[in-house]
Design a protein around this motif. Structure first.
Motif, PDB file in Angstrom:
ATOM      1  N   UNK A  63       0.819  -1.214   0.000  1.00 43.77           N
ATOM      2  CA  UNK A  63       0.000   0.000   0.000  1.00 43.77           C
ATOM      3  C   UNK A  63       0.852   1.263   0.000  1.00 43.77           C
ATOM      4  N   UNK A  64       1.946   1.256   0.781  1.00 43.38           N
ATOM      5  CA  UNK A  64       2.783   2.451   0.870  1.00 43.38           C
ATOM      6  C   UNK A  64       3.370   2.814  -0.487  1.00 43.38           C
ATOM      7  N   UNK A  65       3.905   1.810  -1.181  1.00 45.70           N
ATOM      8  CA  UNK A  65       4.517   2.051  -2.482  1.00 45.70           C
ATOM      9  C   UNK A  65       3.471   2.511  -3.495  1.00 45.70           C
ATOM     10  N   UNK A  66       2.323   1.839  -3.508  1.00 52.32           N
ATOM     11  CA  UNK A  66       1.274   2.186  -4.468  1.00 52.32           C
ATOM     12  C   UNK A  66       0.707   3.573  -4.182  1.00 52.32           C
ATOM     13  N   UNK A  67       0.615   3.929  -2.899  1.00 54.60           N
ATOM     14  CA  UNK A  67       0.112   5.258  -2.547  1.00 54.60           C
ATOM     15  C   UNK A  67       1.044   6.343  -3.078  1.00 54.60           C
ATOM     16  N   UNK A  68       2.353   6.112  -3.006  1.00 53.32           N
ATOM     17  CA  UNK A  68       3.313   7.072  -3.545  1.00 53.32           C
ATOM     18  C   UNK A  68       3.092   7.280  -5.042  1.00 53.32           C
ATOM     19  N   UNK A  69       2.695   6.219  -5.728  1.00 53.69           N
ATOM     20  CA  UNK A  69       2.427   6.322  -7.161  1.00 53.69           C
ATOM     21  C   UNK A  69       1.250   7.263  -7.424  1.00 53.69           C
ATOM     22  N   UNK A  70       0.172   7.091  -6.677  1.00 51.18           N
ATOM     23  CA  UNK A  70      -0.980   7.973  -6.863  1.00 51.18           C
ATOM     24  C   UNK A  70      -0.683   9.389  -6.362  1.00 51.18           C
ATOM     25  N   UNK A  71       0.172   9.506  -5.367  1.00 49.68           N
ATOM     26  CA  UNK A  71       0.587  10.835  -4.912  1.00 49.68           C
ATOM     27  C   UNK A  71       1.372  11.554  -6.001  1.00 49.68           C
ATOM     28  N   UNK A  72       2.183  10.807  -6.744  1.00 50.85           N
ATOM     29  CA  UNK A  72       2.913  11.401  -7.874  1.00 50.85           C
ATOM     30  C   UNK A  72       1.934  11.947  -8.907  1.00 50.85           C
ATOM     31  N   UNK A  73       0.909  11.199  -9.218  1.00 49.37           N
ATOM     32  CA  UNK A  73      -0.084  11.643 -10.191  1.00 49.37           C
ATOM     33  C   UNK A  73      -0.807  12.887  -9.682  1.00 49.37           C
ATOM     34  N   UNK A  74      -1.173  12.879  -8.394  1.00 49.42           N
ATOM     35  CA  UNK A  74      -1.866  14.034  -7.812  1.00 49.42           C
ATOM     36  C   UNK A  74      -0.990  15.282  -7.858  1.00 49.42           C
ATOM     37  N   UNK A  75       0.300  15.120  -7.571  1.00 46.78           N
ATOM     38  CA  UNK A  75       1.224  16.253  -7.569  1.00 46.78           C
ATOM     39  C   UNK A  75       1.413  16.836  -8.965  1.00 46.78           C
ATOM     40  N   UNK A  76       1.169  16.024  -9.983  1.00 48.25           N
ATOM     41  CA  UNK A  76       1.356  16.459 -11.375  1.00 48.25           C
ATOM     42  C   UNK A  76       0.046  16.358 -12.156  1.00 48.25           C
ATOM     43  N   UNK A  77      -1.061  16.548 -11.452  1.00 50.92           N
ATOM     44  CA  UNK A  77      -2.375  16.356 -12.069  1.00 50.92           C
ATOM     45  C   UNK A  77      -2.597  17.260 -13.278  1.00 50.92           C
ATOM     46  N   UNK A  78      -2.175  18.529 -13.179  1.00 48.54           N
ATOM     47  CA  UNK A  78      -2.371  19.449 -14.298  1.00 48.54           C
ATOM     48  C   UNK A  78      -1.658  18.942 -15.546  1.00 48.54           C
ATOM     49  N   UNK A  79      -0.461  18.411 -15.359  1.00 43.32           N
ATOM     50  CA  UNK A  79       0.312  17.897 -16.490  1.00 43.32           C
ATOM     51  C   UNK A  79      -0.398  16.709 -17.142  1.00 43.32           C
ATOM     52  N   UNK A  80      -0.803  15.754 -16.297  1.00 47.90           N
ATOM     53  CA  UNK A  80      -1.449  14.555 -16.841  1.00 47.90           C
ATOM     54  C   UNK A  80      -2.784  14.882 -17.503  1.00 47.90           C
ATOM     55  N   UNK A  81      -3.518  15.819 -16.936  1.00 44.97           N
ATOM     56  CA  UNK A  81      -4.792  16.218 -17.549  1.00 44.97           C
ATOM     57  C   UNK A  81      -4.573  16.786 -18.941  1.00 44.97           C
ATOM     58  N   UNK A  82      -3.554  17.615 -19.091  1.00 47.45           N
ATOM     59  CA  UNK A  82      -3.270  18.218 -20.390  1.00 47.45           C
ATOM     60  C   UNK A  82      -2.856  17.161 -21.409  1.00 47.45           C
ATOM     61  N   UNK A  83      -1.944  16.288 -21.015  1.00 51.11           N
ATOM     62  CA  UNK A  83      -1.420  15.303 -21.962  1.00 51.11           C
ATOM     63  C   UNK A  83      -2.435  14.231 -22.333  1.00 51.11           C
ATOM     64  N   UNK A  84      -3.296  13.883 -21.391  1.00 50.18           N
ATOM     65  CA  UNK A  84      -4.256  12.812 -21.648  1.00 50.18           C
ATOM     66  C   UNK A  84      -5.593  13.323 -22.171  1.00 50.18           C
ATOM     67  N   UNK A  85      -5.942  14.572 -21.845  1.00 51.78           N
ATOM     68  CA  UNK A  85      -7.254  15.084 -22.231  1.00 51.78           C
ATOM     69  C   UNK A  85      -7.160  16.221 -23.243  1.00 51.78           C
ATOM     70  N   UNK A  86      -6.522  17.334 -22.862  1.00 54.47           N
ATOM     71  CA  UNK A  86      -6.468  18.483 -23.760  1.00 54.47           C
ATOM     72  C   UNK A  86      -5.734  18.160 -25.065  1.00 54.47           C
ATOM     73  N   UNK A  87      -4.565  17.507 -24.928  1.00 55.92           N
ATOM     74  CA  UNK A  87      -3.793  17.188 -26.128  1.00 55.92           C
ATOM     75  C   UNK A  87      -4.107  15.786 -26.637  1.00 55.92           C
TER      76      UNK A  87
END
Length: 199
Positions: free
Chosen positions: A92-116
């Motif tokens: 759980x600890x390792x997997x949580x860090x993965x989702x924390x990474x996504x949350x910390x870079x949410x604007x980036x991922x939203x742009x690359x996956x949705x806007x672009x």
């Protein structure tokens, strides 16, 4: 001596981050093709010469930014070296860090996956997930006798489900915490959607 070297490195990192943040903000406002280097440097508050010291043009900026984010994404999926093999699948600890990474870079991922909507970016995310899961299975399963579904199919299923969950989370503005998302993912992977739904 190490302190002297560290300061310029931090400045370079902050400068590159400011330029990348400016790019993402401008893409959200007007789309990538309409963005100019002049707008990027003005938004990042850096000189054009500073921009061209790091990047050839806005396409090089996009490519380098995606490569760095994909590397960070893959790294966030990796287990600590000292994690015992039986615990790797549900760490759980390792997997949580993965989702924390996504949350910390949410604007980036939203742009690359949705806007672009860059297909290669999405495909490489899924590939990183599949490879990480394959490695976990490789460490956990020393004997595949009795395994009814080929490992490639298992990894493809998990990668698609995991990626779909990330997309849904981003589209819904991270309405659940990283730890909640990890628990949901683990339940779905371990028990499947039917049993996870309570049937």
């Amino acid at each position: 001596m190490s302190e002297i070297k560290e300061k310029p490195d931090r400045r370079v990192k902050r400068t590159r981050q400011a330029i990348q943040d400016a790019l993402i903000a401008l893409i959200r406002e007007k789309g990538f093709e309409a963005v100019t280097v002049q707008e990027i440097v003005e938004r990042a508050d850096v000189n054009r010469s500073t921009f061209y010291f790091h990047f050839q043009d806005k396409y090089d900026l996009l490519e380098q930014s995606n490569r760095e984010m994909l590397e960070a994404f893959a790294a966030s999926l990796q287990e600590p070296r000292d994690t015992p093999p039986p615990c790797r699948l549900a760490n759980m600890d390792s997997a949580t860090k993965h989702f924390e990474h996504i949350a910390a870079n949410a604007a980036y991922y939203k742009v690359m996956l949705r806007e672009m909507g860059i297909p290669d970016f999405a495909n490489r995310l899924k590939l990183a997930i599949a490879e990480a899961f394959y490695q976990k299975l490789d460490l956990m399963l020393t004997d595949e006798h009795g395994v009814t579904i080929p490992r490639d199919i298992q990894c493809a299923y998990v990668a698609s489900a995991h990626f779909g969950l990330i997309e849904w989370w981003l589209e819904n503005d991270l309405m659940y915490s990283p730890s909640y998302m990890v628990n949901a993912l683990n339940q779905l992977v371990k028990f499947g959607p039917v049993r996870a739904a309570g049937f």
